[in-house]
Design a protein around this motif. Sequence first.
Motif: not given
Length: 436
Positions: A139, A141, A312, A315, A361, A377, A380-382, A384-385, A387
Motif C-alpha cells: 500500500s 502507506q 487518523k 499508523y 499482500t 492481522r 490491524e484490519e480492525s 483500518a479506519d 490508520l
Amino acid sequence: MFNIRKRRAGIAAVALAAGAALALTGCGGSGGSSEEAAPTFDPNEKVTLDLAFWGNDIRADLYTQAVAAFNEEYPNITVNTSFLGFPEYWEKRQTEAAGGGLPDVMQFDYSYLRQYSENGLLLDLDPYLGNIIDTEPLSEQILGIGVVDGTTTGIPTSTNAWALFTNESLLSSVGVEPFEGGSWEDYVDWQAEVSAAGGGTVYGGTDYTGRIQNFEIQQRAKGNDLFTDEGEPNFTEKDLVAFWEQGVPQREDGAVIGQQKLEEIYPKSAFDAGLTTSELTWDNFGAGYLGNLGEGTELTLTAPPVTEEGAKDLYLKPSMLHSISAKTEHPEAAATLVNFLVNSPEAGAIFGTNRGLPASTTMLEGAELDPLGQQIRDYEESIADRLGDAPPVPIVGYGTLEEKFRQLGQELGFGTITPEEAATQFFNEMDVVLNQ
C-alpha cells in the motif's frame, strides 16, 4: 491462548528501537533519476551479493531457506549471508559505513533509516519501484514508511501498530468487565475500577503518560506528527504539560500501579509480571507477554482510547525494512533480491511472522500464520479506519528523546518533578539532540 475479542464499531472498526546518533561518513552512489529509463536485470549475468541481517540461529536458517528458494528462480545470483545480534549488527554497520563497505542488501531498522539515508549510504530505490520491485502488493502507506526526504531508501518487510493489550485471565479474577472502548478519561475510570477491585494486588494498568507513543497519537488526533518533515518539533511545551497533567489524577486516585512497585519488578513490566490487566504498546509484543505470563493466559488486543472520533491517529510502523548499499556494484540484482524477500509468497511461507506481520499482500498470502500472528492481522484490519499516513522517518537521535521521555515519566511517577519542570527538561534535551 491468545484471543481477539470483537469490540463495538468505534474501537474495533509497529523495539522504536532506541538508537543513538552515529558519526557516519557520507558515501557517493545513486540509483539514478526516476526520469531515466527503468532499470532491468539481465537474468544471465552472474553476480555475487552480500546479505546481512540481525537475529539468531532460527532466523539464519529461515534466510538460508529463502536464499535457496530465490536461487531456484535466479541461479545466477550467489547470495552470501551473515548475521549478528541487534547491537553488534549496528556496530558492524557503523564500522563498514565509515570505510565505505556496507553489504549489498541489509535488513534495516526504522530508527537508523534517516541517519544512513542522509549520509548518502543507501541506494535510491525509486527507479526500481514498479518494475524490478513490485509495488502492487504494498500500500502507499507501507511504501511511504521507507521514504526519507522524498527518496525511498527502504522497503518494509512487516508492520506493527500501537494497541491495547488486556489480560483477560487476570481481569476475570477481580470480576471486572473488559474495557469496551471510549475516551482516555473512560480508560482511566476503567483502570480505577479494576485497581479498586484488585485490592492492592491487581491494577488496571500503568500511567500511560510515561510513553511518548501515547503523546504521539494524541497529537496525531489533532493533525500533528511529533516532528515535521524537516525534523523540527511539531508540538509546544504547553502541549507536553497538558499531556503530563493527565497522569496526575491517575496517580493520586490510585487508578494505576505505583512507580515504586514498577522499580521493584524491573526489568519486567507490570503487565509482564501479572500485576496489571492492561498495557498500551506495539501489537507484536504478544509473544513476549505470553512467554512471561504462560501460554494458558488469555490476552486480547484492541484499539487504544480515542482522543477525537474519526481522527487518523494510528499508523503502521515497520518491524524492519530491507535497504541496499549506495555503493553496490549490482543494484539491479540487489533490487531483485529485495523484491523476493519482501513480496514473494515463497518468502511468506518460509518466514511466517518471524519478521513481523508481512507487509506485502502476496507475501502474506504465502504465510501460514500462527494463532498470535492471525490475531495481529485481525487487529490491524480492525483499525483500518483509524490508520493515517506514517509520520516522517524518525529524526537522528529520536531514541535518545524516547529514553528521556521515559525517565521523566519515572520522575513524575515518584512526584519529584512537576509536569512544567518535566516539559522544560525535555525541551532542553531536544534542543541538544536537534542541534548536535
